[in-house]
Design a protein around this motif. Structure first.
Motif, PDB file in Angstrom:
ATOM      1  N   GLU A 157     -17.101  24.573  16.984  1.00 28.02           N
ATOM      2  CA  GLU A 157     -16.322  25.836  17.046  1.00 28.02           C
ATOM      3  C   GLU A 157     -16.766  26.527  15.644  1.00 28.02           C
ATOM      4  OE1 GLU A 157     -12.259  25.787  18.549  1.00 28.02           O
ATOM      5  OE2 GLU A 157     -12.542  23.808  17.454  1.00 28.02           O
ATOM      6  N   ILE A 158     -17.905  27.438  15.822  1.00 26.85           N
ATOM      7  CA  ILE A 158     -18.392  28.169  14.779  1.00 26.85           C
ATOM      8  C   ILE A 158     -18.417  29.676  15.394  1.00 26.85           C
ATOM      9  CG2 ILE A 158     -20.120  28.761  12.960  1.00 26.85           C
ATOM     10  CD1 ILE A 158     -20.900  25.385  13.093  1.00 26.85           C
ATOM     11  N   LEU A 159     -18.051  30.558  14.756  1.00 27.54           N
ATOM     12  CA  LEU A 159     -17.926  31.872  15.628  1.00 27.54           C
ATOM     13  C   LEU A 159     -18.323  32.891  14.225  1.00 27.54           C
ATOM     14  CD1 LEU A 159     -14.142  31.714  16.505  1.00 27.54           C
ATOM     15  CD2 LEU A 159     -16.371  31.148  17.759  1.00 27.54           C
ATOM     16  N   LEU A 160     -19.120  33.810  14.836  1.00 24.48           N
ATOM     17  CA  LEU A 160     -19.692  35.149  14.411  1.00 24.48           C
ATOM     18  C   LEU A 160     -18.626  36.285  14.289  1.00 24.48           C
ATOM     19  CD1 LEU A 160     -22.376  35.731  12.615  1.00 24.48           C
ATOM     20  CD2 LEU A 160     -23.440  36.692  14.756  1.00 24.48           C
ATOM     21  N   ILE A 161     -18.355  36.861  13.400  1.00 24.18           N
ATOM     22  CA  ILE A 161     -17.210  37.824  13.445  1.00 24.18           C
ATOM     23  C   ILE A 161     -17.620  39.107  12.511  1.00 24.18           C
ATOM     24  CG2 ILE A 161     -14.863  38.610  12.116  1.00 24.18           C
ATOM     25  CD1 ILE A 161     -14.547  35.350  11.789  1.00 24.18           C
ATOM     26  N   PRO A 162     -17.670  40.042  13.244  1.00 25.83           N
ATOM     27  CA  PRO A 162     -17.959  41.527  12.850  1.00 25.83           C
ATOM     28  C   PRO A 162     -17.234  41.814  11.670  1.00 25.83           C
ATOM     29  CG  PRO A 162     -17.599  41.484  15.344  1.00 25.83           C
ATOM     30  CD  PRO A 162     -17.006  40.262  14.809  1.00 25.83           C
ATOM     31  N   LEU A 163     -17.694  41.964  10.517  1.00 26.79           N
ATOM     32  CA  LEU A 163     -17.203  42.405   9.156  1.00 26.79           C
ATOM     33  C   LEU A 163     -18.182  43.439   8.698  1.00 26.79           C
ATOM     34  CD1 LEU A 163     -15.531  39.134   7.228  1.00 26.79           C
ATOM     35  CD2 LEU A 163     -14.318  41.177   8.554  1.00 26.79           C
ATOM     36  N   HIS A 164     -18.524  44.484   9.481  1.00 27.83           N
ATOM     37  CA  HIS A 164     -19.460  45.402   9.121  1.00 27.83           C
ATOM     38  C   HIS A 164     -19.216  46.350   7.941  1.00 27.83           C
ATOM     39  CE1 HIS A 164     -21.061  43.688  12.890  1.00 27.83           C
ATOM     40  NE2 HIS A 164     -20.820  44.567  13.681  1.00 27.83           N
ATOM     41  N   GLY A 165     -19.859  46.881   7.374  1.00 20.11           N
ATOM     42  CA  GLY A 165     -20.022  47.826   6.427  1.00 20.11           C
ATOM     43  C   GLY A 165     -20.448  47.728   4.979  1.00 20.11           C
ATOM     44  N   HIS A 166     -20.604  46.341   4.497  1.00 14.60           N
ATOM     45  CA  HIS A 166     -21.338  46.022   3.456  1.00 14.60           C
ATOM     46  C   HIS A 166     -22.739  46.354   3.830  1.00 14.60           C
ATOM     47  CE1 HIS A 166     -22.996  44.176  -0.143  1.00 14.60           C
ATOM     48  NE2 HIS A 166     -23.565  43.514   0.372  1.00 14.60           N
ATOM     49  N   THR A 167     -23.350  45.642   4.894  1.00 22.01           N
ATOM     50  CA  THR A 167     -24.400  46.297   5.554  1.00 22.01           C
ATOM     51  C   THR A 167     -24.023  46.583   6.951  1.00 22.01           C
ATOM     52  OG1 THR A 167     -24.932  44.021   6.312  1.00 22.01           O
ATOM     53  CG2 THR A 167     -25.899  44.655   4.177  1.00 22.01           C
ATOM     54  N   PRO A 168     -24.970  47.124   7.826  1.00 23.54           N
ATOM     55  CA  PRO A 168     -24.793  47.624   9.286  1.00 23.54           C
ATOM     56  C   PRO A 168     -24.368  46.397  10.154  1.00 23.54           C
ATOM     57  CG  PRO A 168     -26.773  48.584   8.416  1.00 23.54           C
ATOM     58  CD  PRO A 168     -26.358  47.711   7.585  1.00 23.54           C
ATOM     59  N   GLY A 169     -24.769  45.400  10.009  1.00 23.87           N
ATOM     60  CA  GLY A 169     -24.443  43.794  10.844  1.00 23.87           C
ATOM     61  C   GLY A 169     -23.819  42.908  10.151  1.00 23.87           C
ATOM     62  N   HIS A 170     -23.300  43.263   8.998  1.00 25.16           N
ATOM     63  CA  HIS A 170     -22.449  42.281   8.050  1.00 25.16           C
ATOM     64  C   HIS A 170     -21.500  41.548   8.946  1.00 25.16           C
ATOM     65  CE1 HIS A 170     -20.287  40.145   5.102  1.00 25.16           C
ATOM     66  NE2 HIS A 170     -21.069  40.270   4.336  1.00 25.16           N
ATOM     67  N   ALA A 171     -21.474  40.128   8.557  1.00 25.28           N
ATOM     68  CA  ALA A 171     -20.568  39.250   9.300  1.00 25.28           C
ATOM     69  C   ALA A 171     -19.966  38.438   8.495  1.00 25.28           C
ATOM     70  CB  ALA A 171     -21.354  38.456  10.585  1.00 25.28           C
ATOM     71  N   GLY A 172     -18.737  37.975   9.121  1.00 25.53           N
ATOM     72  CA  GLY A 172     -18.018  36.603   8.781  1.00 25.53           C
ATOM     73  C   GLY A 172     -18.261  35.567   9.680  1.00 25.53           C
ATOM     74  N   VAL A 173     -18.133  34.178   9.226  1.00 30.53           N
ATOM     75  CA  VAL A 173     -18.572  33.228   9.749  1.00 30.53           C
ATOM     76  C   VAL A 173     -17.456  32.263   9.768  1.00 30.53           C
ATOM     77  CG1 VAL A 173     -20.139  31.218  10.362  1.00 30.53           C
ATOM     78  CG2 VAL A 173     -21.078  33.446   9.394  1.00 30.53           C
ATOM     79  N   ALA A 174     -16.601  31.899  10.843  1.00 32.66           N
ATOM     80  CA  ALA A 174     -15.582  31.146  10.874  1.00 32.66           C
ATOM     81  C   ALA A 174     -16.096  29.746  11.473  1.00 32.66           C
ATOM     82  CB  ALA A 174     -14.466  31.667  11.748  1.00 32.66           C
ATOM     83  N   VAL A 175     -15.610  28.663  10.654  1.00 33.61           N
ATOM     84  CA  VAL A 175     -15.762  27.453  10.886  1.00 33.61           C
ATOM     85  C   VAL A 175     -14.489  26.496  11.150  1.00 33.61           C
ATOM     86  CG1 VAL A 175     -16.983  25.197  10.256  1.00 33.61           C
ATOM     87  CG2 VAL A 175     -18.004  27.375   9.894  1.00 33.61           C
ATOM     88  N   ARG A 176     -14.489  25.866  12.280  1.00 36.32           N
ATOM     89  CA  ARG A 176     -13.101  25.096  12.578  1.00 36.32           C
ATOM     90  C   ARG A 176     -13.386  23.433  11.895  1.00 36.32           C
ATOM     91  NH1 ARG A 176      -8.039  24.945  13.687  1.00 36.32           N
ATOM     92  NH2 ARG A 176      -7.893  25.936  15.842  1.00 36.32           N
ATOM     93  N   ASP A 177     -12.338  23.247  10.680  1.00 36.95           N
ATOM     94  CA  ASP A 177     -12.370  22.190   9.955  1.00 36.95           C
ATOM     95  C   ASP A 177     -11.245  21.599  10.355  1.00 36.95           C
ATOM     96  OD1 ASP A 177     -12.921  20.209   8.092  1.00 36.95           O
ATOM     97  OD2 ASP A 177     -12.074  21.530   6.493  1.00 36.95           O
ATOM     98  N   GLY A 178     -11.020  20.566  11.235  1.00 35.37           N
ATOM     99  CA  GLY A 178      -9.764  19.830  11.628  1.00 35.37           C
ATOM    100  C   GLY A 178      -8.657  20.981  12.196  1.00 35.37           C
TER     101      GLY A 178
END
Length: 253
Positions: A157-178
């Protein structure tokens, strides 16, 4: 890295600290080692004038110690850098993508809008990364974000989250940890005060850096507002940290 003062007011328990530029290493059962961002790489340190540029080095004062690179840190943990099979990028700025060339066989996951804008870091991409790109339109709805993407070839469970604005395709990355989720928010924000209180507090220096380079401020702040809601939710299972805030990183050391 440049030492910065906390901006939490005169009664803050925080002390001045050097800004950081940290990556996240995820050990998985079936997908090998997964890096979130690649940091400054060995080639950057060997040739900073060409790859990092003198004005950027003078401004940010990065550590140019090879032992601080992701590839060296992985080896220091007793792990093999060759086992890094996937790198998930928040964005392609040199301090996040410079280490890509240290892992030439890894698949590099990012939003297509970010890959298309990657001409700003030509030296860091000259080796020809193995791109795996995603649209930020259709996708899953996750914790208030639309267009969230599961990653090809990664079963965990590792997800790419749209968090655009800092750059055109900037992302956050979510990782399930327990029983919790960790979100590496990259440069969506640069100071913990932007997300850990109802009335946001920015850092004067970091805000100046952010404002000088962001591509869509309204879009970026909308993403930060949603991150703040997750952080402040007393019943939530999400922890958020950014790439450059040393006080956030200290929580995990």
């Amino acid at each position: 890295m440049l030492e910065i003062e906390p901006a939490d007011g005169p009664n803050s328990p925080l002390r001045p600290a050097a800004a950081v530029g940290h990556v996240l290493l995820v050990e998985t059962d079936s997908s090998g080692l997964v890096l979130v961002d690649a940091g400054i790489g060995t080639a950057d340190i060997a040739n900073p004038a060409e790859r990092l540029l003198d004005d950027w080095v003078e401004l940010t004062r990065p550590s140019l110690d090879p032992s601080t690179t992701a590839v060296a840190q992985i080896a220091a943990l007793g792990l093999s850098p060759a086992d890094v099979r996937h790198i998930v990028l928040t964005h392609l700025h040199r301090d996040h993508a410079g280490g890509l060339s240290d892992f030439p066989d890894a698949a590099v996951h990012l939003f297509e809008a970010e890959r298309a804008d990657g001409g700003k870091t030509p030296a860091q991409l000259a080796h020809g990364p193995k791109w795996v790109t995603y649209d930020s339109g259709p996708g899953d709805h996750w914790n208030g974000f639309d267009g969230v993407q599961a990653l090809d070839g990664i079963t965990e469970e590792i997800l790419l989250i749209p968090l655009h604005g800092h750059t055109p395709g900037h992302a956050g990355v979510a990782v399930r940890d327990g029983d919790r989720w960790l979100i590496h928010a990259g440069d969506a924000y640069m100071y913990h005060g932007e997300v850990d209180r109802p009335e946001p507090c920015t850092h004067p220096l970091m805000e100046l850096v952010q404002a000088s380079g962001e591509t869509d401020r309204e879009q970026r702040l909308a993403g930060v507002a949603r991150l703040r809601e997750l952080v402040l939710d007393p019943n939530g299972d999400v922890e958020v940290f950014s790439a450059h805030d040393p006080w956030e990183l200290a929580r995990y050391l």
